[in-house]
Write a protein that holds these residues in place. Sequence first.
Motif, mmCIF file in Angstrom:
data_model
loop_
_atom_site.group_PDB
_atom_site.id
_atom_site.type_symbol
_atom_site.label_atom_id
_atom_site.label_comp_id
_atom_site.label_asym_id
_atom_site.label_seq_id
_atom_site.Cartn_x
_atom_site.Cartn_y
_atom_site.Cartn_z
ATOM 1 N N ALA A 171 0.718 -0.944 -0.140
ATOM 2 C CA ALA A 171 0.010 -0.024 -0.086
ATOM 3 C C ALA A 171 0.976 1.207 0.154
ATOM 4 O O ALA A 171 0.480 2.115 -0.550
ATOM 5 N N ALA A 172 2.008 1.359 0.902
ATOM 6 C CA ALA A 172 2.899 2.228 0.956
ATOM 7 C C ALA A 172 3.555 2.457 -0.524
ATOM 8 O O ALA A 172 3.498 3.732 -0.806
ATOM 9 N N ALA A 173 4.229 1.576 -1.044
ATOM 10 C CA ALA A 173 4.716 1.756 -2.144
ATOM 11 C C ALA A 173 3.848 2.221 -3.486
ATOM 12 O O ALA A 173 4.001 3.128 -4.131
ATOM 13 N N GLY A 174 2.505 1.656 -3.508
ATOM 14 C CA GLY A 174 1.698 2.102 -4.464
ATOM 15 C C GLY A 174 1.193 3.730 -4.243
ATOM 16 O O GLY A 174 1.191 4.622 -5.113
ATOM 17 N N ALA A 175 1.038 4.171 -2.948
ATOM 18 C CA ALA A 175 0.832 5.562 -2.884
ATOM 19 C C ALA A 175 1.722 6.179 -2.954
ATOM 20 O O ALA A 175 1.667 7.212 -3.591
ATOM 21 N N ALA A 176 2.929 6.016 -2.738
ATOM 22 C CA ALA A 176 4.110 6.633 -3.069
ATOM 23 C C ALA A 176 4.477 6.979 -4.353
ATOM 24 O O ALA A 176 4.685 8.005 -4.768
ATOM 25 N N ALA A 177 4.057 5.945 -5.371
ATOM 26 C CA ALA A 177 4.333 5.856 -6.671
ATOM 27 C C ALA A 177 3.292 7.148 -7.395
ATOM 28 O O ALA A 177 3.611 7.634 -8.145
ATOM 29 N N ILE A 178 2.025 7.020 -6.728
ATOM 30 C CA ILE A 178 1.265 8.024 -7.222
ATOM 31 C C ILE A 178 1.505 9.147 -6.781
ATOM 32 O O ILE A 178 1.386 10.402 -7.423
ATOM 33 N N ALA A 179 2.063 9.625 -5.492
ATOM 34 C CA ALA A 179 2.242 10.786 -5.046
ATOM 35 C C ALA A 179 3.595 11.506 -5.786
ATOM 36 O O ALA A 179 3.563 12.691 -6.059
#
Length: 457
Positions: free
Chosen positions: A238-246
Motif C-alpha cells: 500500500a505504501a509503495a503504491g501510494a508513493a508511486a502516485i504521489a
Amino acid sequence: MKARAEADASAAPAARVAPQADFRHERWRALALAFVVAAAASGCQSKSGASDVLDPSAIAAPAGQAGSAATQQASSATQGSQTQTLAAQVPAAQGAGTASSATSSGPTSATAAKANLTLGTGPTKVTMLLPLSAPGSTGENGRKMYDGARLAMADLGDKLLTLTIQDTRGDSGYAKDLAVKAITSGTAKVVVGPSELAAAQHLAKLSGSKRPPVLALADNFAGGPGVYSVRLSEADSAAAGAAAIAGKGARKFVLMVPAGADSSAVESRVANALSIYGATLAVTLPYSPTDGGAKVVSDMSSLVEAPDAVVVACGDGSPAAVLAALKAKGIPGKTVTLIGTDRWLERPMDPLYEGAYIATLDQSETGPIADRFKATYNYQPDVNVAYAYDMVALSAGIASSAGPDGFNKQVLENATGFRGSTGLFRFRSDGSSQRSMPFFKVEKGQLKLVEKQTAGF
C-alpha cells in the motif's frame, strides 16, 4: 500467480563482474565484506539509486587477501549509493542437488527433504524452520523453500554455514516450540523461518537482548524487535503504491483499511511514504467487511472534499464490496486514482479491479537465480524459492564478512539494504521490511507494467 512482467535489476548501475567464470562463485563473499565495512563506517542512506559494491581484484585475490582488497574498495566507494547483492550470477555448483531429487514438475518430496536436513559444513550455525510435510499448498511451498535454500547453500553457503532444516509440519504450536528452542539453545546464530504466522507473532512478543535474530517467512507478519518480516506485507504494498502516485503529483489521499490490529501498521507506512513526496493522508477510514462498503464510502464523501487518490487495503477479506461502492461514485475516474494492494491478488482478478494501480512483486520473475534453479530442479521457481534463497544467501554473506558473531542490528538494519532475487529490500528496527518493487495497472483483467521499480525507500 501474479502477472508476468520484466523484472528490473537496473535501479542501480551494473556491477563490474570479473571476466572469468571461476571468479563468480566468490563474488558474494568479497561483495558482502566490502559492504559491511562501508556500511559500518559511513552509515550511508539509500535513495532511489543503488549500486553494487564489487571489487574484482578482491574476488581474484588468494585466500586471506580478499578481505584487504574488499576493504580498500569499500573505503573508496561512493557513500549513499551502496547496496548488497544477494543473488550473484554463479553457475550451478557441485552439491546443488540434481534434477532427480525433485519431481519433473514440482518441488522436492517431503520424503526426499527429510533425507537431507543438514546442509553445509561451515562454522556458522543456522536453523531453518519449514513446513516440509504439511498438507496441500503449505507443504508444497515449504518444499519449494527447501529447494531454494539448497541452491543458495551450493552457490554461496556450503563452506560458510551449517544449515539445519527442521520440519514444522505446518503446525503453529509445534513451529512455535521449535522456534523457541532454536533461539534459546545458544547454537544458532540466526533463525530463518518459521512460515506459520501465529508462531512468528509469538516470537515477536518475547524479550531478550542476546537471542539470535529471526528472519520470519510468515505471510502478512508485521515483524517485531529482532524478528524480521521477510515477505512483502500489505502495508508495504500500500505504501509503495501510494508513493508511486504521489510521485506523479497527487497530494490528498484517503486510506480505507479493515478494522483490526493491522490497520495501524498500514496507516503508518502509507503516511510515512506520502510524507516523502509532500503528500498527505487526509483520513484513514476503518471498515467492516460485512457492511457492504457503502458506509465507508459515504463517510469519505462527508469527510474529504476532492481526494486525489483512494488506497484500499483488504486484509484477509475481499475488497469487492468497497470497490463496488467506489465505482458507484465514479472511482477510479479522471480525477481520483484507485490504489490496491498485493492482497487483492490472492483472489481471482475481479472486473472491479479495472483501472486500479498495485505495487507488488512479480511472482513469475525471480531475477538471476531463475535459469539456474530451473536447470537444477526441473521446475520454475516462485517467490517462495526466492525468499528462501535470499535469506540463506544473506546469512552466508554476513558469515563471510563478519563471522559467526556478525548477526547484529547494525548489519541487518543498515539503511542501504540488500538486493536479492526478490529485488531491493531492507529491515527496519521494528522488524518490518521495506521493498522496492514493480508498479502495475489493472487493464482488461491483467496487470500491465507501469514502472519497473517503485521508490520503496
